[in-house]
Scaffold this motif. Structure first.
Motif: not given
Length: 977
Positions: A334-362
């Motif tokens: 309400r009073y602060g700067r708008p909150s934004t989610c940061r985008a990560f520079p990862w393509e879907q192909e990279l996520k498919d190669r390391h599904p367990s890693l991304f799951q753990t990081l999240v």
């Protein structure tokens, strides 16, 4: 030089060229007989020379000695007369390394030593080139980083004075080669290459020395694509004697090694070769390719983790927090700067190669303390590993392995190499995954390169025994074991980490299992009660259990120190007083108090405790630098049998500060270190293993196998290994079979014997579990491994003897090996071993003479099976621990009853036959005289009556004789079953 060798001319001179010189000198100007001929030749007024043609030794005539030999000597000589001697087949090419070596960048490496040539011509050539070196070195390297210090060892020579010799090749911080030579005049000379070495790429490094010229060449990949070449020339004379010291590949106590991998290394001792002429292919090509692929994948994983951690730390919260709502966030929105989610520079192909890693990081939370990139990546790897281990510790943990493998791979890539060791064991044993020896080797080497303790011990053990497709190489085994052995005393004094005291607890020993406890266990509570009452023995035992983490109790140094203090201040027990003094001196878990520590140490020493006498010497050496007083106390403690004192005296001699002996005395130091090692001193054992691997001391002749045994002994006391063993034991006591099997497999693959026999015991208890989850033959594999260890229990030999006797699954029957196993058990004092050997003889087996010699049974005294059986049963009975009748005593009694019965039966038959035959002989004699006396009178009816008599007596003799002939073999069979 004129005649051939014969019985009298044993060593005729063999020469290839003869120069005949003649000269004339004045009588009074140089013809003195005491002057060397070279000086006379210089003053000659006339001189000349000619070359004489030499006759080969076997073309020369025999000399007629005018002597007649005895016929036997002449015959023996003629057998050898025409035998042409041949030089032993020997090459100057030495393979220093034939398998990949994982170098962790620490102060350990492979030690190699060249012997002199047996071939006289090769040895003569080597000696001639001491001041004109001609040799070539070719080795494969895979570098992960350049040197983090000023220099890192690649290959270097250390002479008998522990100084660098020729050649010495190092890697610099910038990636150049630093090549150092020792000169004839005693100085050293070094040069640095103009080009740098490639990183994360297999390349071959070739160095050729030809006098003062050095050619350095590097080639990339399997096709040996030329990378860089450089020729360096000097006008100095190099000193090169490759037998007056030893070579080191990698690190040593003088310099750290490179971070990476060594491939095949060949050394041409007497030849300088062009790179195209060198035959040194990259062996284990598949394994080398897998290493390259592993680090390529891990570079990608580390980049993902680094970007993620950097982004999250900059954002200050997890990305999924954008979807959460609370009062603080509402106010901020309400009073602060708008909150934004940061985008990560990862393509879907990279996520498919390391599904367990991304799951753990999240799923992971934000790291609390901002760190540098390497620390952040390592911490992520640790968290991934903890998550995987938690799943493996569940009730059906072994069933979860296949789903946990991807997480372990990501953890390994993050540099957390406990995960690497887990993967190595899973693939090598086929634990819930398809068995893959190549992947097992990959992760074992990766873990060893990362200095993971269990991985290094696994590699050391496999090379020590030459199993699982690892080549037998004791020097390579020593490199791995010595790395962990050096860390073991440091780990023991570290009060943090997942460590436990390594205890020899066998799952077959029910009495020992009963005293295992925890903080809330009956044994611990009873000790605590007794310690509270002032029982000194209970206080000391309780403090040791808490300080070292023994007997199932978790490590708790703070609580241990409280009991040390209570016991030292309230009782007069010298051991407790000494222990607390050491804690105060070192400040382990308590503030240092040197004054109180010294008082307590003196008090314990006055009570005759040899550890305290040694401690006083340590005090005067460390804090007062009073070496004379230190030596005085240490000599006294050494006389009392203290191994620490022996080691400390050795240090004084090694450093050259022993009172009255100003110079270093390595020989005397080695003697003290050996005495300390025999008393169980860890550092003394490490020094002895170093002396055995280098062979630089006359009192320690080079013995790589013994060096490995001593280093292995120390490495297996490491607390991190003890932690794994303790987790397996606790799981077994709790009935958690999956977890027990997992941790005992992890411990057994390091090569520690107690875990191998315990794992085999578990597989015997739960064959269904072993068959379902393990691809290897568990019982056979680990009992077989254990019997090749020093100090293996007798029941392991008995078990292997049974497996060889009956055959096991796909293993065929082998009676000879069965006999050897039983004999070893018998030699260890196990009555069952003697009993089994006797049973084999009863069944008709023949015990080889070398086995009888092994058991110290003289074949000349015990020449038949009956005699050997008697000896075996008697030893069996004497070794039996049972007070009442045992199988050994019953078997011994039964054997003697059979012998007595056979003897009695044999004597009765002889008595009966002898009496009967004598009766027949008397009857025949009487009959004969009667017939003779009656022959002169007229015939009477009595004459006719003699005819039936003869037939009636004749059949009576024949059946008796037949019976005798038939009974004799029967008696013989009874006495010699």
């Amino acid at each position: 030089m004129v005649y051939r060798d014969d019985y009298f001319i044993r060593h005729s001179i063999s020469v290839s060229a003869v120069i005949l010189r003649a000269w004339i000198t004045h009588r009074y100007s140089g013809g003195d007989l005491n002057v060397k001929w070279e000086d006379n030749l210089l003053h000659a007024v006339a001189k000349n020379y000619t070359l004489l043609k030499t006759v080969p030794p076997f073309e020369r005539p025999f000399k007629d000695h005018q002597v007649c030999l005895e016929w036997n000597m002449d015959y023996i000589w003629n057998l050898r007369a025409n035998k042409i001697p041949q030089c032993p087949l020997e090459s100057d090419v030495v393979t220093l390394l034939g398998f990949l070596y994982a170098s962790s960048g620490e102060n350990t490496g492979i030690v190699k030593k060249f012997p002199r040539f047996h071939n006289r011509e090769l040895e003569a050539t080597r000696r001639q080139r001491i001041d004109y070196p001609v040799f070539t070195v070719s080795l494969w390297l895979y570098l992960l980083h350049y040197c983090k210090a000023s220099l890192c060892g690649i290959l270097y020579f250390v002479d008998s004075n522990e100084m660098y010799g020729t050649p010495s090749v190092f890697l610099t911080e910038e990636g150049h080669l630093h090549i150092q030579m020792h000169l004839v005049k005693g100085e050293d000379l070094a040069v640095k290459t103009k080009f740098t070495m490639p990183l994360k790429e297999w390349f071959r490094l070739d160095l050729s020395f030809n006098g003062g010229q050095i050619v350095v060449a590097t080639s990339l990949g399997q096709d040996l694509k030329s990378y860089h070449n450089q020729t360096i020339s000097f006008r100095e004379d190099f000193y090169y004697n490759d037998t007056a010291g030893y070579f080191i590949i990698g690190g040593s106590r003088y310099v750290t090694g490179i971070e990476g991998f060594f491939g095949p290394l060949k050394y041409y001792r007497l030849h300088t070769l062009h790179p195209a002429q060198i035959l040194n292919p990259l062996l284990e090509k598949q394994l080398a390719d897998q290493i390259k692929l592993y680090y390529e994948r891990c570079a990608e994983v580390q980049e993902i983790v680094s970007v993620y951690m950097s982004t999250v730390q900059q954002g200050g919260r997890r990305p999924e927090a954008c979807d959460l709502r609370n009062s603080y966030l509402d106010l901020k929105l309400r009073y602060g700067r708008p909150s934004t989610c940061r985008a990560f520079p990862w393509e879907q192909e990279l996520k498919d190669r390391h599904p367990s890693l991304f799951q753990t990081l999240v799923e992971m939370g934000l790291l609390t303390v901002p760190r540098n990139q390497n620390e952040s990546v390592l911490e992520v790897g640790g968290r991934i590993f903890e998550k995987a281990v938690k799943r493996l510790s569940s009730v059906d943990g072994l069933h979860q392995i296949s789903s946990v493998v991807p997480f372990l791979m990501d953890s390994s890539c993050c540099g957390y190499h406990k995960a690497s060791y887990y993967l190595a064991v899973f693939y090598e044993t086929g634990l819930s995954v398809p068995q893959d020896q190549l992947q097992g080797m990959l992760y074992s080497l990766v873990g060893g390169q990362g200095s993971e303790r269990l991985s290094s011990m696994n590699l050391g053990y496999k090379h020590y025994q030459g199993v699982d497709n690892y080549p037998l190489d004791w020097e390579l085994s020593y490199a791995y074991y010595s790395n962990i052995a050096t860390k073991t005393p440091l780990d023991q004094h570290t009060l943090q980490g997942d460590q436990a005291y390594v205890e020899t607890i066998r799952l077959k020993d029910e009495e020992t299992l009963k005293v295992q406890t925890k903080e809330d266990g009956d044994v611990f509570m009873w000790l605590k009660h007794e310690a509270t009452r002032g029982n000194a023995a209970a206080q000391q035992r309780l403090a040791q259990m808490l300080f070292w983490g023994q007997q199932g109790v978790a490590k708790n140094p703070e609580a241990a120190i409280e009991w040390y203090a209570k016991g030292a201040l309230e009782t007069e027990d010298p051991a407790l007083i000494y222990d607390y003094a050491i804690v105060l001196f070192k400040g382990q878990g308590v503030k240092k108090n040197r004054r109180l520590a010294l008082e307590l140490m003196k008090k314990a020493a006055s009570k005759g405790l040899h550890q305290a006498v040694n401690g006083l010497g340590w005090y005067y050496h460390k804090f007062k630098k009073n070496y004379a007083k230190a030596a005085k106390y240490w000599l006294k403690a050494e006389e009392m049998g203290n191994p620490d004192a022996s080691y400390n005296l050795g240090v004084l001699h090694l450093d050259g500060i022993f009172p009255g002996i100003p110079e270093r005395n390595q020989t005397l130091a080695g003697e003290y270190f050996h005495k300390a090692a025999q008393g169980g001193h860890i550092e003394g054992t490490l020094w002895c293993s170093l002396y055995y691997i280098t062979g630089n001391l006359e009192t320690f002749p080079r013995d790589p196998e013994k060096a490995v045994v001593w280093a292995k002994h120390v490495a297996e006391k490491n607390g991190y290994l003890g932690h794994v063993i303790r987790k397996g034991l606790n799981a077994y006591l709790e009935g958690s079979w999956h977890e027990a099997l997992l941790y005992y497999v992890l411990a057994a693959e390091t090569g520690i014997e107690v875990s191998q026999t315990n794992l085999a015991h578990i597989c015997e208890e739960r064959p269904d579990l072993a068959k379902r989850y393990l691809s290897v033959n568990c019982v056979w594999r680990y009992y077989n491994f254990s019997v090749f260890q020093i100090g293996a229990p007798s029941f392991a030999y008995l078990k292997m003897g049974d497996l060889y006797y009956y055959g096991h699954q796909n293993q065929s029957q082998d009676l000879e090996l069965s006999v050897q196993m039983y004999a070893q058990a018998a030699l260890d004092g196990d009555s069952q071993g003697f009993f089994n050997l006797a049973l084999l003889i009863e069944e008709g087996a023949i015990i080889p003479h070398h086995i009888l010699d092994f058991l110290e049974i003289d074949p000349t005294i015990h020449s038949n099976n009956i005699s050997i059986l008697q000896e075996l049963y008697e030893r069996c009975w004497s070794q039996s621990s049972e007070e009442s009748f045992s199988p050994c005593s019953l078997a011994w009694l039964y054997l003697h009853l059979r012998l007595i019965w056979g003897a009695v039966l044999h004597s009765a038959l002889i008595y009966f036959l002898g009496t009967f035959l004598l009766s027949v002989l008397i009857a025949w004699t009487v009959q004969y005289f009667q017939s003779v006396s009656a022959s002169g009178s007229r015939p009477t009816p009595a004459r006719a009556s003699s005819d039936p008599t003869a037939p009636s007596t004749s059949p009576a003799v024949t059946p008796a004789a037949d019976a005798s002939a038939q009974d004799q073999p029967t008696v013989t069979n009874n006495t010699e079953p």
